[in-house]
Design an enzyme around this catalytic site. Sequence first.
Site, PDB file in Angstrom:
ATOM      1  N   CYS A   2      44.168  15.787 -26.549  1.00 46.01           N
ATOM      2  CA  CYS A   2      43.701  14.565 -27.213  1.00 46.01           C
ATOM      3  C   CYS A   2      44.770  13.492 -27.050  1.00 46.01           C
ATOM      4  O   CYS A   2      45.844  13.736 -26.528  1.00 46.01           O
ATOM      5  CB  CYS A   2      43.490  14.827 -28.690  1.00 46.01           C
ATOM      6  SG  CYS A   2      42.507  16.281 -29.028  1.00 46.01           S
ATOM      7  N   ARG A  27      42.696  11.221 -21.891  1.00 43.13           N
ATOM      8  CA  ARG A  27      43.121  12.496 -22.505  1.00 43.13           C
ATOM      9  C   ARG A  27      42.017  13.110 -23.351  1.00 43.13           C
ATOM     10  O   ARG A  27      42.150  14.241 -23.833  1.00 43.13           O
ATOM     11  CB  ARG A  27      44.359  12.282 -23.368  1.00 43.13           C
ATOM     12  CG  ARG A  27      45.604  11.821 -22.640  1.00 43.13           C
ATOM     13  CD  ARG A  27      46.744  11.595 -23.605  1.00 43.13           C
ATOM     14  NE  ARG A  27      47.112  12.817 -24.273  1.00 43.13           N
ATOM     15  CZ  ARG A  27      47.961  13.714 -23.773  1.00 43.13           C
ATOM     16  NH1 ARG A  27      48.501  13.499 -22.589  1.00 43.13           N
ATOM     17  NH2 ARG A  27      48.253  14.808 -24.428  1.00 43.13           N
ATOM     18  N   TRP A  74      39.567  15.376 -27.768  1.00 42.26           N
ATOM     19  CA  TRP A  74      38.997  16.268 -26.765  1.00 42.26           C
ATOM     20  C   TRP A  74      38.838  17.592 -27.501  1.00 42.26           C
ATOM     21  O   TRP A  74      39.790  18.345 -27.660  1.00 42.26           O
ATOM     22  CB  TRP A  74      39.913  16.403 -25.557  1.00 42.26           C
ATOM     23  CG  TRP A  74      39.387  17.334 -24.510  1.00 42.26           C
ATOM     24  CD1 TRP A  74      39.694  18.650 -24.344  1.00 42.26           C
ATOM     25  CD2 TRP A  74      38.448  17.039 -23.481  1.00 42.26           C
ATOM     26  NE1 TRP A  74      39.018  19.179 -23.283  1.00 42.26           N
ATOM     27  CE2 TRP A  74      38.242  18.213 -22.733  1.00 42.26           C
ATOM     28  CE3 TRP A  74      37.770  15.902 -23.107  1.00 42.26           C
ATOM     29  CZ2 TRP A  74      37.376  18.273 -21.637  1.00 42.26           C
ATOM     30  CZ3 TRP A  74      36.923  15.945 -22.014  1.00 42.26           C
ATOM     31  CH2 TRP A  74      36.725  17.120 -21.297  1.00 42.26           C
ATOM     32  N   ASN A 100      47.275  16.685 -31.836  1.00 40.77           N
ATOM     33  CA  ASN A 100      46.870  17.119 -30.493  1.00 40.77           C
ATOM     34  C   ASN A 100      47.466  18.496 -30.285  1.00 40.77           C
ATOM     35  O   ASN A 100      48.672  18.687 -30.445  1.00 40.77           O
ATOM     36  CB  ASN A 100      47.390  16.149 -29.429  1.00 40.77           C
ATOM     37  CG  ASN A 100      47.167  16.696 -28.019  1.00 40.77           C
ATOM     38  OD1 ASN A 100      46.210  17.413 -27.783  1.00 40.77           O
ATOM     39  ND2 ASN A 100      48.086  16.402 -27.101  1.00 40.77           N
ATOM     40  N   GLY A 101      46.633  19.487 -29.958  1.00 40.09           N
ATOM     41  CA  GLY A 101      47.133  20.846 -29.704  1.00 40.09           C
ATOM     42  C   GLY A 101      46.135  21.867 -30.223  1.00 40.09           C
ATOM     43  O   GLY A 101      45.000  21.541 -30.579  1.00 40.09           O
ATOM     44  N   GLU A 480      37.366  28.563  -1.886  1.00 38.44           N
ATOM     45  CA  GLU A 480      37.782  27.398  -2.691  1.00 38.44           C
ATOM     46  C   GLU A 480      38.684  26.485  -1.863  1.00 38.44           C
ATOM     47  O   GLU A 480      38.562  25.256  -1.929  1.00 38.44           O
ATOM     48  CB  GLU A 480      38.473  27.873  -3.964  1.00 38.44           C
ATOM     49  CG  GLU A 480      39.027  26.773  -4.835  1.00 38.44           C
ATOM     50  CD  GLU A 480      37.988  25.750  -5.296  1.00 38.44           C
ATOM     51  OE1 GLU A 480      36.773  26.018  -5.166  1.00 38.44           O
ATOM     52  OE2 GLU A 480      38.396  24.667  -5.737  1.00 38.44           O
ATOM     53  N   LYS A 484      37.863  22.554  -1.141  1.00 35.99           N
ATOM     54  CA  LYS A 484      38.829  21.482  -1.441  1.00 35.99           C
ATOM     55  C   LYS A 484      39.041  20.618  -0.212  1.00 35.99           C
ATOM     56  O   LYS A 484      39.007  19.393  -0.277  1.00 35.99           O
ATOM     57  CB  LYS A 484      40.170  22.085  -1.890  1.00 35.99           C
ATOM     58  CG  LYS A 484      40.175  22.595  -3.298  1.00 35.99           C
ATOM     59  CD  LYS A 484      40.159  21.461  -4.278  1.00 35.99           C
ATOM     60  CE  LYS A 484      39.164  21.459  -5.391  1.00 35.99           C
ATOM     61  NZ  LYS A 484      37.955  22.112  -5.406  1.00 35.99           N
ATOM     62  N   GLU A 487      35.838  18.546   0.695  1.00 40.12           N
ATOM     63  CA  GLU A 487      35.324  17.551  -0.263  1.00 40.12           C
ATOM     64  C   GLU A 487      36.285  16.379  -0.463  1.00 40.12           C
ATOM     65  O   GLU A 487      35.860  15.327  -0.931  1.00 40.12           O
ATOM     66  CB  GLU A 487      34.969  18.192  -1.594  1.00 40.12           C
ATOM     67  CG  GLU A 487      36.132  18.687  -2.407  1.00 40.12           C
ATOM     68  CD  GLU A 487      35.673  19.204  -3.774  1.00 40.12           C
ATOM     69  OE1 GLU A 487      34.663  18.727  -4.310  1.00 40.12           O
ATOM     70  OE2 GLU A 487      36.319  20.117  -4.302  1.00 40.12           O
ATOM     71  N   HIS A 503      32.329  39.094  14.223  1.00 34.94           N
ATOM     72  CA  HIS A 503      30.861  39.169  14.293  1.00 34.94           C
ATOM     73  C   HIS A 503      30.246  37.795  14.559  1.00 34.94           C
ATOM     74  O   HIS A 503      29.149  37.497  14.105  1.00 34.94           O
ATOM     75  CB  HIS A 503      30.322  39.753  12.979  1.00 34.94           C
ATOM     76  CG  HIS A 503      30.827  41.129  12.711  1.00 34.94           C
ATOM     77  ND1 HIS A 503      30.408  42.234  13.416  1.00 34.94           N
ATOM     78  CD2 HIS A 503      31.796  41.566  11.867  1.00 34.94           C
ATOM     79  CE1 HIS A 503      31.047  43.310  12.978  1.00 34.94           C
ATOM     80  NE2 HIS A 503      31.901  42.933  12.041  1.00 34.94           N
ATOM     81  N   LYS A 602      31.518  13.892 -10.583  1.00 33.40           N
ATOM     82  CA  LYS A 602      32.290  14.914 -11.286  1.00 33.40           C
ATOM     83  C   LYS A 602      31.359  15.945 -11.910  1.00 33.40           C
ATOM     84  O   LYS A 602      31.668  17.119 -11.960  1.00 33.40           O
ATOM     85  CB  LYS A 602      33.145  14.279 -12.380  1.00 33.40           C
ATOM     86  CG  LYS A 602      34.072  15.262 -13.103  1.00 33.40           C
ATOM     87  CD  LYS A 602      35.028  15.951 -12.155  1.00 33.40           C
ATOM     88  CE  LYS A 602      35.836  17.030 -12.822  1.00 33.40           C
ATOM     89  NZ  LYS A 602      36.599  17.845 -11.845  1.00 33.40           N
TER      90      LYS A 602
HETATM   91  C1  AGP Z   1      34.462  21.163  -7.204  1.00 36.23           C
HETATM   92  O1  AGP Z   1      35.666  20.562  -6.692  1.00 36.23           O
HETATM   93  C2  AGP Z   1      33.308  20.204  -7.154  1.00 36.23           C
HETATM   94  N1  AGP Z   1      33.662  19.015  -7.861  1.00 36.23           N
HETATM   95  C3  AGP Z   1      31.985  20.843  -7.533  1.00 36.23           C
HETATM   96  O2  AGP Z   1      31.725  21.870  -6.603  1.00 36.23           O
HETATM   97  C4  AGP Z   1      31.893  21.488  -8.937  1.00 36.23           C
HETATM   98  O3  AGP Z   1      32.710  22.633  -9.002  1.00 36.23           O
HETATM   99  C5  AGP Z   1      30.443  21.885  -9.197  1.00 36.23           C
HETATM  100  O4  AGP Z   1      29.646  20.722  -9.190  1.00 36.23           O
HETATM  101  C6  AGP Z   1      30.248  22.637 -10.527  1.00 36.23           C
HETATM  102  O5  AGP Z   1      30.606  21.804 -11.585  1.00 36.23           O
HETATM  103  P1  AGP Z   1      30.671  22.478 -13.054  1.00 36.23           P
HETATM  104  O6  AGP Z   1      31.782  23.479 -13.035  1.00 36.23           O
HETATM  105  O7  AGP Z   1      30.951  21.329 -13.979  1.00 36.23           O
HETATM  106  O8  AGP Z   1      29.357  23.120 -13.323  1.00 36.23           O
END
Ligand code: AGP
Length: 607
Positions: A2, A27, A74, A100-101, A480, A484, A487, A503, A602
Amino acid sequence: MCGLVGYTGNRVASEVLIKGLARLEYRGYDSAGVACVRGGELAVVRRVGKLVNLRTALDGAPIVSTVGIGHTRWATHGRPSEENAHPHCDCTGRIALVHNGIIENYLELRDELAAAGHILRSETDTEAIVHLVESYYDGDLAQAVAKSIRRLEGSYALAVIHLDDPGTIVAARRDSPLIIGTANGENIVASDIPAVLEYTREVVVLNDGQIAIVTPDDVRVVDVNLEPVEPEMMHVEWDLDAAEKGGYEDFMLKEIHEQPTALRETLRGRFVDGEIELSELKMTPSEVSAIDRVFIIACGTSFHAGLVAKNLIERWARIPVEVQVSSEFRYNDPIVDDETLVVAITQSGETADTLAGVREARERGAKVIAITNVVGSRVTRESDGVIYTHAGPEIGVAATKTFTAQIAALNVLALKLAQAKGTLGSEEVERIWLELSTLPDVVEAILANTGDLEACAEEYVDAASSLFLGRGIGVPVAMEGALKLKEISYIHAEAYAAGEMKHGPIALITDEVPVVVVATQGHTYEKVVSNIQEVRARGAQVIAVATAGDDEIRQHAEHVLMVPRTSEALSAIPATVPLQLLSYHIAKKRGCNVDQPRNLAKSVTVE
Ligand code: AGP
């Protein structure tokens, strides 16, 4: 995570507080409030939702006061609501506090205070603190705060005001940041530097276990015994944008570096007296031990966390686990019933595909547990139980700290299932827990020594395509890493189980295709090395993530990104961090906007 602000001086306090909170909104932003000393009373205004709701309320009814405290929340304990918003007041209405904590022993404190006649109205851990201060107060606010914080287990940064001492703010911290901006005739307490920059660049940095007594003309720092301490001063060079990013160039880089804290806060309080503490499951031990199947649904990075969880749950609890992307689960007529535990992993708690999967699973009688980073998010209202990660708000679109925090939470879930099933003895559970608890320090060590990672990134800035390989728990790490890279740098990247290369995918190998290999120590290490030899024989440039002390790997790779040794089961988090940084540096060198990559959101709230 927070944001809190306190002001005492000669300006209109509520204006300073609102502006300061706006600078700290990154935050946390699910509710906000202020408390100001006005004419012998505390004027308290709180609003749920974005800070603008509080600003509108104050614009409509200004508070004429020169001292006050404010907070943007938060949520960690208690859903976002006006009742749970800070500041919280004591029974008399003469003390207000913001925090905050995470207070781990808040339930026992609440019980003790209620038994003593205190009336607590919210669901928060914070409210217990202000009633503790009230119970210890005998005319000396600093003394009452000192006695109160000795009772607290967990993390806190807090600011307190009392009507008996209207110009004074008492602040204290442990494991949560707190600073005091000092200026002429005014002083500002804050969670972070952006809130004070408009007024001063001279800052007192409060350290763990210290208490500050702040008035318009003075900042005194004492220890918990109220013995004077020499204040640690700092002159701030940053501009506002840099300050919001903690001095890092991007939120993504800041959040990569916040992972040790995110892990500590997510693991905090999860092992008590030899037992894995996971009361949020809301299942009796017999219900947990009756689980004979786990189905994990998630998207993107969260899906990769689910694959790590499969490895852990099957390894430790010997329960079969199926992992599906949420967008497929609902349309595949899933074999799910009341003996199935469905785990929905979603950091935002708002992903439409995963929410639809949760509804489908519940319609079929399954018990649904959500793992999310956002208290009060939609998934928490549609699941039977919730396990929170405590990574704080993640501003960068690319998930980083929420991913490793998810894995930490899933480790706890896997250990809980194993303990309930009896497939791991209490000594083994404790041994794993103790190693799990070292991961924040392991990640800190990786972040402190990134080796030739930037040089490595420089070499592959112009790659058109790349492959990420791994085996076992290294496969979701490779996935992952590939996500990264693609994206945020827009370089095509694909991940494969290393054994799959022969394969078909090996046809892609040329000296133009960098191959990143998760080659940390494990029972398939030799196999991974032979897979590296296969691709190198065809001209591949190899970047290996390897375990410190591994001298063999250097002969098989152009670049080696070393991470500290951990047991294989716990290697996913350490192995991920170099891949986050590699993608970040490649993307930056390509001039990409790493915090807001093209085409991405996001939280994907549409199917
Ligand atoms: C991850 O870097 C992406 N921003 C995206 O794949 C994300 O993980 C996915 O949309 C799932 O989001 P969520 O964890 O909020 O459900």
